[in-house]
Design an enzyme around this catalytic site. Structure first.
Site, PDB file in Angstrom:
ATOM      1  N   ARG A 170       0.825  -1.232   0.000  1.00  0.00           N
ATOM      2  CA  ARG A 170       0.000   0.000   0.000  1.00  0.00           C
ATOM      3  C   ARG A 170       0.849   1.268   0.000  1.00  0.00           C
ATOM      4  O   ARG A 170       0.462   2.296   0.549  1.00  0.00           O
ATOM      5  CB  ARG A 170      -0.961   0.031   1.192  1.00  0.00           C
ATOM      6  CG  ARG A 170      -1.939  -1.093   1.247  1.00  0.00           C
ATOM      7  CD  ARG A 170      -2.873  -1.118   0.024  1.00  0.00           C
ATOM      8  NE  ARG A 170      -3.924  -2.083   0.219  1.00  0.00           N
ATOM      9  CZ  ARG A 170      -3.836  -3.352  -0.172  1.00  0.00           C
ATOM     10  NH1 ARG A 170      -2.762  -3.780  -0.804  1.00  0.00           N
ATOM     11  NH2 ARG A 170      -4.842  -4.182   0.041  1.00  0.00           N
TER      12      ARG A 170
HETATM   13  N1  EPU Z   1     -11.410 -12.009   9.078  1.00  0.00           N
HETATM   14  C1  EPU Z   1     -12.149 -12.143  10.218  1.00  0.00           C
HETATM   15  N2  EPU Z   1     -13.124 -11.199  10.458  1.00  0.00           N
HETATM   16  C2  EPU Z   1     -13.366 -10.175   9.608  1.00  0.00           C
HETATM   17  C3  EPU Z   1     -12.588 -10.056   8.453  1.00  0.00           C
HETATM   18  C4  EPU Z   1     -11.605 -10.987   8.203  1.00  0.00           C
HETATM   19  O1  EPU Z   1     -11.954 -13.038  11.014  1.00  0.00           O
HETATM   20  O2  EPU Z   1     -14.262  -9.384   9.896  1.00  0.00           O
HETATM   21  C5  EPU Z   1     -10.379 -13.033   8.796  1.00  0.00           C
HETATM   22  C6  EPU Z   1     -10.754 -13.849   7.569  1.00  0.00           C
HETATM   23  O3  EPU Z   1     -11.624 -14.895   7.890  1.00  0.00           O
HETATM   24  C7  EPU Z   1      -9.416 -14.318   7.086  1.00  0.00           C
HETATM   25  C8  EPU Z   1      -8.475 -13.188   7.487  1.00  0.00           C
HETATM   26  O4  EPU Z   1      -9.169 -12.420   8.467  1.00  0.00           O
HETATM   27  O5  EPU Z   1      -9.018 -15.467   7.754  1.00  0.00           O
HETATM   28  C9  EPU Z   1      -8.098 -12.311   6.317  1.00  0.00           C
HETATM   29  O6  EPU Z   1      -9.267 -11.730   5.751  1.00  0.00           O
HETATM   30  P1  EPU Z   1      -9.387 -11.350   4.199  1.00  0.00           P
HETATM   31  O7  EPU Z   1      -9.059 -12.517   3.352  1.00  0.00           O
HETATM   32  O8  EPU Z   1     -10.689 -10.678   4.010  1.00  0.00           O
HETATM   33  O9  EPU Z   1      -8.204 -10.349   3.954  1.00  0.00           O
HETATM   34  P2  EPU Z   1      -7.796  -9.020   4.689  1.00  0.00           P
HETATM   35  O10 EPU Z   1      -6.387  -9.174   5.125  1.00  0.00           O
HETATM   36  O11 EPU Z   1      -8.784  -8.603   5.698  1.00  0.00           O
HETATM   37  C10 EPU Z   1      -6.807  -7.930   2.527  1.00  0.00           C
HETATM   38  C11 EPU Z   1      -6.795  -6.511   1.988  1.00  0.00           C
HETATM   39  C12 EPU Z   1      -8.041  -6.245   1.141  1.00  0.00           C
HETATM   40  C13 EPU Z   1      -8.120  -7.283   0.033  1.00  0.00           C
HETATM   41  C14 EPU Z   1      -8.189  -8.680   0.685  1.00  0.00           C
HETATM   42  C15 EPU Z   1      -8.285  -9.817  -0.326  1.00  0.00           C
HETATM   43  C16 EPU Z   1      -5.737  -4.889   3.461  1.00  0.00           C
HETATM   44  C17 EPU Z   1      -5.924  -3.912   4.561  1.00  0.00           C
HETATM   45  N3  EPU Z   1      -6.823  -5.571   3.087  1.00  0.00           N
HETATM   46  O12 EPU Z   1      -7.870  -7.988   3.455  1.00  0.00           O
HETATM   47  O13 EPU Z   1      -7.875  -4.956   0.568  1.00  0.00           O
HETATM   48  O14 EPU Z   1      -9.276  -7.056  -0.761  1.00  0.00           O
HETATM   49  O15 EPU Z   1      -6.988  -8.871   1.471  1.00  0.00           O
HETATM   50  O16 EPU Z   1      -7.137  -9.901  -1.081  1.00  0.00           O
HETATM   51  O17 EPU Z   1      -4.628  -5.049   2.947  1.00  0.00           O
HETATM   52  C18 EPU Z   1      -8.296  -2.602   0.803  1.00  0.00           C
HETATM   53  O18 EPU Z   1      -7.074  -2.459   0.823  1.00  0.00           O
HETATM   54  O19 EPU Z   1      -9.077  -1.627   0.819  1.00  0.00           O
HETATM   55  C19 EPU Z   1      -8.839  -3.953   0.793  1.00  0.00           C
HETATM   56  C20 EPU Z   1     -10.127  -4.177   0.966  1.00  0.00           C
END
Ligand code: EPU
Length: 292
Positions: A170
């Site tokens: 980012r």
């Molecule tokens: N999780 C939870 N509760 C929640 C959300 C997530 O337990 O409310 C757990 C999920 O079950 C999973 C882990 O956290 O085991 C990771 O969640 P997820 O796959 O949704 O990925 P993330 O790390 O939360 C990142 C990026 C997103 C991107 C997704 C998918 C960041 C801050 N976020 O999210 O990017 O779409 O991976 O590749 O880097 C953004 O930057 O605006 C964004 C949405």
């Protein structure tokens, strides 16, 4: 001659910014400009600099929260067709900084060019995506970028080559005033396979994130090796509300706003999340969105 008179066909004063953002929140811009050509952008930037008017560039408005009091100075948006062309040739695709990232992805996939499809579903412009090195678990935009044409804060046009660009999580060294255009080198692949892969990414994303809501994507950056969404969830904050702003039940790193929300509600909810996560889990979260 005043700046407003000189640029009357492209500059408006007191333009509400809320409709230009995904959060649909916040006050007006003192001045708001939509230049039609690079030359017009250049003249506007130089004139604003001469007059001491601060400049900001608004992309697709999907990663920004505008404060209720609005923003002083000039907000520029590259919405004109001159900034949104997309063209593919061989393994290379060029795109204007004001083009939609989604459009760049669909043109690439249609041409059988792989690399950007994991970014499907990320809103905003190509310029915004490059400035914040937008990405997902499958990769980021920076890794495919081989050149960018930028406009500096003093109105100079520069071409920055791959060797001169750095991208991290980012983060990007493309921090000039505006990214006018960029070139990507992608990998050839069968368009049908590629389309299927993109559709899979899209289905997974749609199921995990509240994409149709008033929101601005993930609010916080992921701390190294952790997921901010998981931490906020573990801190028991899903569904927490301040006024019209609420921590999404679907993904805790999203704040969704309703029609009654103000930017102040979102800012207070951000503070509450930050202090609760620090207190309960000992982690300091850093915002990913820009607050204007
Ligand atoms: N999780 C939870 N509760 C929640 C959300 C997530 O337990 O409310 C757990 C999920 O079950 C999973 C882990 O956290 O085991 C990771 O969640 P997820 O796959 O949704 O990925 P993330 O790390 O939360 C990142 C990026 C997103 C991107 C997704 C998918 C960041 C801050 N976020 O999210 O990017 O779409 O991976 O590749 O880097 C953004 O930057 O605006 C964004 C949405």
């Amino acid at each position: 001659m005043s700046l407003l008179t000189e640029f009357e066909s492209i500059v408006r004063s007191g333009e509400p910014l809320a409709p230009h953002t995904w959060f649909h929140l916040g006050g007006p811009a003192e001045y708001f400009a939509e230049p039609r050509t690079i030359e017009e952008l250049q003249m506007l930037v130089r004139r604003s600099v001469d007059e001491g008017i601060p400049l900001r560039l608004l992309g697709g408005g999907s990663n920004v929260l505008v404060r209720d009091e609005g923003v002083p100075g000039m907000v520029v948006r590259l919405s004109a067709p001159a900034f949104s062309d997309i063209a593919a040739k061989g393994r290379r695709v060029t795109a204007g900084g004001g083009a939609k990232l989604g459009h760049l992805i669909s043109v690439s996939v249609r041409e059988g060019l792989a690399g950007l499809e994991p970014l499907v579903g990320i809103p905003g412009t190509v310029g915004g995506a490059l400035n914040g090195n937008a990405g997902s678990r499958g990769g980021d935009i920076g890794q495919w970028t081989c050149r960018a044409t930028v406009m500096t804060r003093s109105g100079d046009l520069l071409v920055r080559e791959r060797d001169d660009l750095t991208f991290a999580y980012r983060e990007s060294s493309l921090d000039e005033l505006a990214i006018v255009a960029a070139e990507f080198e992608l990998e050839q692949e069968d368009p049908e396979e590629l389309t299927k892969r993109m559709q899979k990414y899209w289905i997974v994303k749609k199921a995990a994130q509240p994409l149709g809501h008033q929101s601005a994507g993930c609010i916080f950056k992921n701390p190294r090796g952790m997921s901010a969404g998981m931490l906020i969830d573990q801190a028991g904050l899903k569904g927490s509300r301040v006024g019209g702003a609420e921590v999404s039940d679907l993904h805790a790193n999203f704040i969704v706003a309703d029609a009654s929300a103000t930017s102040q509600d979102v800012l207070r909810l951000i503070d509450l999340i930050r202090s609760r996560v620090a207190e309960r889990l000992g982690v300091d979260l850093e915002t990913e969105i820009e607050v204007w």
